[in-house]
Design an enzyme around this catalytic site. Sequence first.
Site, short mmCIF file in Angstrom:
data_model
loop_
_atom_site.label_atom_id
_atom_site.label_comp_id
_atom_site.label_asym_id
_atom_site.label_seq_id
_atom_site.Cartn_x
_atom_site.Cartn_y
_atom_site.Cartn_z
N ARG A 105 1.15 -1.08 0.09
CA ARG A 105 0.08 0.32 -0.33
C ARG A 105 0.76 1.48 0.23
O ARG A 105 2.44 1.12 0.48
CB ARG A 105 -0.96 -0.30 1.34
CG ARG A 105 -0.15 0.23 2.11
CD ARG A 105 -1.19 -0.33 3.48
NE ARG A 105 -2.07 0.04 3.35
CZ ARG A 105 -3.47 -0.25 3.50
NH1 ARG A 105 -3.66 -1.14 3.45
NH2 ARG A 105 -4.69 0.64 3.56
N ALA A 139 6.32 -2.21 -5.11
CA ALA A 139 6.78 -1.07 -3.09
C ALA A 139 5.75 0.13 -3.88
O ALA A 139 4.92 -0.08 -4.41
CB ALA A 139 8.19 -0.75 -3.46
N HIS A 140 6.16 0.16 -2.37
CA HIS A 140 5.06 1.36 -2.15
C HIS A 140 4.75 2.84 -3.17
O HIS A 140 5.73 3.20 -3.58
CB HIS A 140 4.75 1.61 -0.75
CG HIS A 140 5.82 2.65 -0.25
ND1 HIS A 140 6.14 3.64 1.25
CD2 HIS A 140 7.56 2.37 -0.42
CE1 HIS A 140 7.22 3.59 0.60
NE2 HIS A 140 7.76 2.84 0.19
N ASN A 141 3.55 2.93 -3.93
CA ASN A 141 2.88 4.43 -4.00
C ASN A 141 3.83 4.52 -5.37
O ASN A 141 4.20 5.17 -6.33
CB ASN A 141 4.05 5.42 -3.76
CG ASN A 141 3.89 5.77 -2.32
OD1 ASN A 141 3.86 6.10 -1.08
ND2 ASN A 141 2.63 7.14 -2.89
N SER A 164 7.88 3.95 -5.73
CA SER A 164 7.45 5.40 -6.19
C SER A 164 7.92 4.88 -7.24
O SER A 164 8.05 6.81 -8.30
CB SER A 164 8.07 6.87 -5.63
OG SER A 164 7.96 7.03 -4.09
#
Lengths: 341, 341, 341
Positions: free
Chosen positions: A221, A242-244, A262
Site C-alpha cells: 500500500r 513497493a509503495h507508491n 514511487s
Amino acid sequence: MEITLAQTAALTGGTILCGSPDSVLTGFAGLREASPGDLSFFANERYINDLRRTRASAVLVPEGFPAPPDSPTALIACPNASAAFAAVVHRFTPPPRAFQPGIHPAAAVDPTAQLDPAKVSVGPCAVIEAGAVIGDGSEIGPGAIIGTDARIGKDCRIFARATIYHRCILGDRVAIHSGAVIGADGYGYEFINGRHQKIDQVGIVQIDNDVEIGANTTIDRARFGRTWIGEGTKIDNLVMIAHNCVIGRHVIIVAQAGIAGSTRIADYTVVAAQVGIAGHLDIGGPGVTFTAKTGVTANIRTPGTYMGTPAQPMKEYQHQLVMVRRLHDLATRLKRLEQEK
Amino acid sequence: MEITLAQTAALTGGTILCGSPDSVLTGFAGLREASPGDLSFFANERYINDLRRTRASAVLVPEGFPAPPDSPTALIACPNASAAFAAVVHRFTPPPRAFQPGIHPAAAVDPTAQLDPAKVSVGPCAVIEAGAVIGDGSEIGPGAIIGTDARIGKDCRIFARATIYHRCILGDRVAIHSGAVIGADGYGYEFINGRHQKIDQVGIVQIDNDVEIGANTTIDRARFGRTWIGEGTKIDNLVMIAHNCVIGRHVIIVAQAGIAGSTRIADYTVVAAQVGIAGHLDIGGPGVTFTAKTGVTANIRTPGTYMGTPAQPMKEYQHQLVMVRRLHDLATRLKRLEQEK
Amino acid sequence: MEITLAQTAALTGGTILCGSPDSVLTGFAGLREASPGDLSFFANERYINDLRRTRASAVLVPEGFPAPPDSPTALIACPNASAAFAAVVHRFTPPPRAFQPGIHPAAAVDPTAQLDPAKVSVGPCAVIEAGAVIGDGSEIGPGAIIGTDARIGKDCRIFARATIYHRCILGDRVAIHSGAVIGADGYGYEFINGRHQKIDQVGIVQIDNDVEIGANTTIDRARFGRTWIGEGTKIDNLVMIAHNCVIGRHVIIVAQAGIAGSTRIADYTVVAAQVGIAGHLDIGGPGVTFTAKTGVTANIRTPGTYMGTPAQPMKEYQHQLVMVRRLHDLATRLKRLEQEK
C-alpha cells in the site's frame, strides 16, 4: 472433444496444408506428449525435432510453414499457431470449477460486508471483514482474506489464501492468485536516535480492470495516496511492487521482478524475470523491454531492449560482453608490443 | 484534520519560510496528488518540478531550502522534511482498525494455549495450537497460524495469514506481515547413496523486540539452536533468511534479498533489494551498505558501499564499469599500434 | 539425551581419537553455542577457531583430522561428521508434533473427498475440496487448501497454509512447506488488439515421491499436460517454477531461483540461490552446478560449475573477472606505448 480437421481449420481461421478434412481429433497435447488422435501446435523453431517425431495426428503450424510432401501428420497453417491452439483448448475445456454462488458455512463474513449471496461465491474459511464490498459474479476462494472496507469489483477471482488488506480497491475481472498479498504496509522508516522509526503507511492499493496478479506476489500500500496497477497489466508470481509505484496499462512483469518505491512504469512496458528497478524512476513505454536480471537505475524511456546492471541497450551490452571475453587476447598482444619495443 | 500553518510548524519543529501562520490545512498528500488545502513535503531533489507545480497549500521543505520570494505555496523548513511529514500524518491518521480484544468465534484456539481473551485479539480462522503463549496487547490476524508452543510477546501484530511455526519465539512489538513464514525447516540434506537425505531441523527462530517482517518473507528455523533476528531490525517483503543466520540489531534488509545459512550480519548493516549473501560469512556493521543485486561472498566488515558480484567497493566497481565501456576504444588503439609497428 | 562417548562412536560408525569412552553426553549444539556435556561437530575448515574455543565435551570431526595431543575435548573421527551429527540428533529428537490422526472440527472437508479419518490428520481451518484424495499417514496442516480432485499420496506433510490447486497430483512422502502454492495458472498470454489475452492453463502439476518444497515457493500448473517435479528433488523457499517445466530426479534448487516455462532440468543438477534459467531449455545433469545468481540462457549439459550471465564455465568467468580488474593497468600501459612511439 471430438472435432474434424476441417472444423479445426474453421475454428482457428487456418488452412489445411495436408491431411484428410474428415479425420477426427479427440484430444490435444504438446508435441512430445501427444498420442494418435491428438491435435498439437508448433510455434517455436526450437521444437522442430519434436515436430518431426510427434505422434500427434494433426498440428497447427505458422503460415508459410513448408509442409513436407509426405507428412504423416495433418498440418493446418494459422496466422498465430499458439493462439489458435489456445482457442481450440479453450473451446473444449470445462472451467476448473463451475462458479457456485453462495457463502460456505465455514466462511466468516462480517455482517456489515456488502455482497449478494445469490451472486457471489465465498469459499470455506474465507474471511470478509467489516464494510468490505464484493461485486456480483466474484469468487472469494477458500482461506482468502478481504480486509476492512476493501472493495472488490465484479467477476473477480480471488484465489485460495490471497490477502486483500483494508481499504484496497479492485476493478472488474481482476484475478489474484493464491498467496498474493495486496496492501501490506510499505517499507518506510526514518532513522532517528539509532533506531528505524516506522512511517505510517496510510494509503491504499488500487488495481484496475482485467489485471492478473500471480501467486505469492506482494504489492504494498502507498505511504499515502495509492499504489496503482493499470488496466490489463499482468503480473507473474513472487513479484514485489513497493509503495507508491504507478504501473501503467497492459504492462508485463515476469516472475521475481522487483520495483522499488514511487517508480512509474509506462503502458506496455515489458519487465522480464528477476529484473530490479530502483525507486523514484519514470521509465518504460511501448517497445521498452528489460530482459531478465536487468538492473534499472535511470529513467529509460526510449523504445528498445535493455540488459545488464546498470541497464544498457542490448547491443552495447552484448558488445561489451564480447570485448571482455577478448581481454586475455588483448593483454597478450599488449605484452608482445611492449617486449618488441 | 484541521491545523494552522503555525501549529504545523510547532508540531514539526520547523520554521515558516513563507505563508500566513493562520492559514488552515485540511489534508495531506504527495506533491503530485495534492489539492488546495493539503500539506505536502519535499525531501528529494528529483521532485523539484513537482514542487514547482504542486497545488498543495503548504509544503515541508529541508532546512536551507531557498524559498522563492513569490512562492504561492506556504513553506515550512524542517530538519527532516520527510520525518516531519510522517509525524503530521501520524497525528491525524486513525489506526487502520482499532484493536478489538477478544477471540473471534471462527478462530481455532487450542485449550492449552495461554492468552487473555480480554487483552488479546484473535481474528476469524486464526489457529493457535497447543501450548502457544500470546502476550497482552497482541493481535493475531485472520487466518494466521501460531504453532505448538510458540511464544508471542506483548503488543505484537501478526497479520492475516502469517505462519509462526512451533516453538519459535517473538519479543514485544514485533510485526509480521501477511503470508510471512517464520520457522519452516532449514534447507539441509546429506547426499547419501544417490539421494538427498533430510537433516532434522530441530532449532527455532528467535525474533527480538521491535522487529518488522514483510509480506511473504521466509525465515527458516535453525538446524539446532536458533536463527536469530536482533532488536529493531526491519525486513521487507519476499526476503529469504536461511537456517542459523544471526542478524544483528537495527539491520535493514530490503525486498527479495537472500541470506544463506549460518551467516552473521552485524548491527546497522544495510542490505538492499535482491542482494544475495553466501553462507557461513561474518559481515557488515555500521556504515556497511550492500547495494541492490550485489552478491556477497567474503567477510566484508569495513564501512563502505559495495556493489557487484563478487561484491567490491563501489568506486572500484564503477571504475571497472567505465573501463569495460572503453574496451572497444582500447582494442582499436591497440590494433593501430600493431599496424604502425 | 544420555549417551556415552563409546555409544556415540558406535552410533556414528566413528573412531574415538581422544576422550574417555565412558564419559556421558547430555545434549548437542553448534561449536559456538555448546556447553559442557554437549556433543558438537566440525565439518567446515572455516570454523577451526570455533573448534579451538568450544565448550562442548565432545566433537565429531572428519577422518584424518589431526587430534592435538592435549585436546580438552573428546574427539570422534567420522567419514562424514555433519551426517553423523545429524544421525545423533535424529536419534534423540522427538518429532515436532506427533502425528495425530483425525479431522479437526474446524476443518472444512467436502463430503466427496476421499480420506480415512482414522489414518489422516487434517488441521483446523484446513480446506479439502470436492473429490480430493488424501493417502493414509498424510497430514494436512492448519489452513492448508487441497483443491478439487487433487490427489495427495501416503505419508505426505502439507504444512500450514500450503495450497495445492485442483487436479494436482503428489506422490508419497512429499513435504510442502507453509505458504507454497502448487498449481496456480501458468503465466501465458497472447497479445491481441493491444491487450494481453489469457491462455487457458488446463494442465496440472505432478510431484513425485520424496520431494520437499520450501515455504512460499510457487510451481505453476502446465498450459496442458503437466509441470513435473521428479522423485527426490529438493526445492528451497521462494523458488519459482513456471508452467510445463520438467525437473528431473534428485535435483537441488536453492532459494529464490527461478525457472522459466517449458525448461527441462536433468537428474542431479544443482541450481544455487537466485539463479535464473530461461525458458525452453534442456539443461543440467549429474555434475552440473549453476552457482548463485547465474543466468542460464543456453542448453548447458556438460558437467562443470557455471557462473555469470550468460552462464560460462567457472574458470573462464573468474579469469574474465581478473582481467577486468587489470583493465586500468592495461589502459595505462597502452597509453605509455602510444606516447613512446
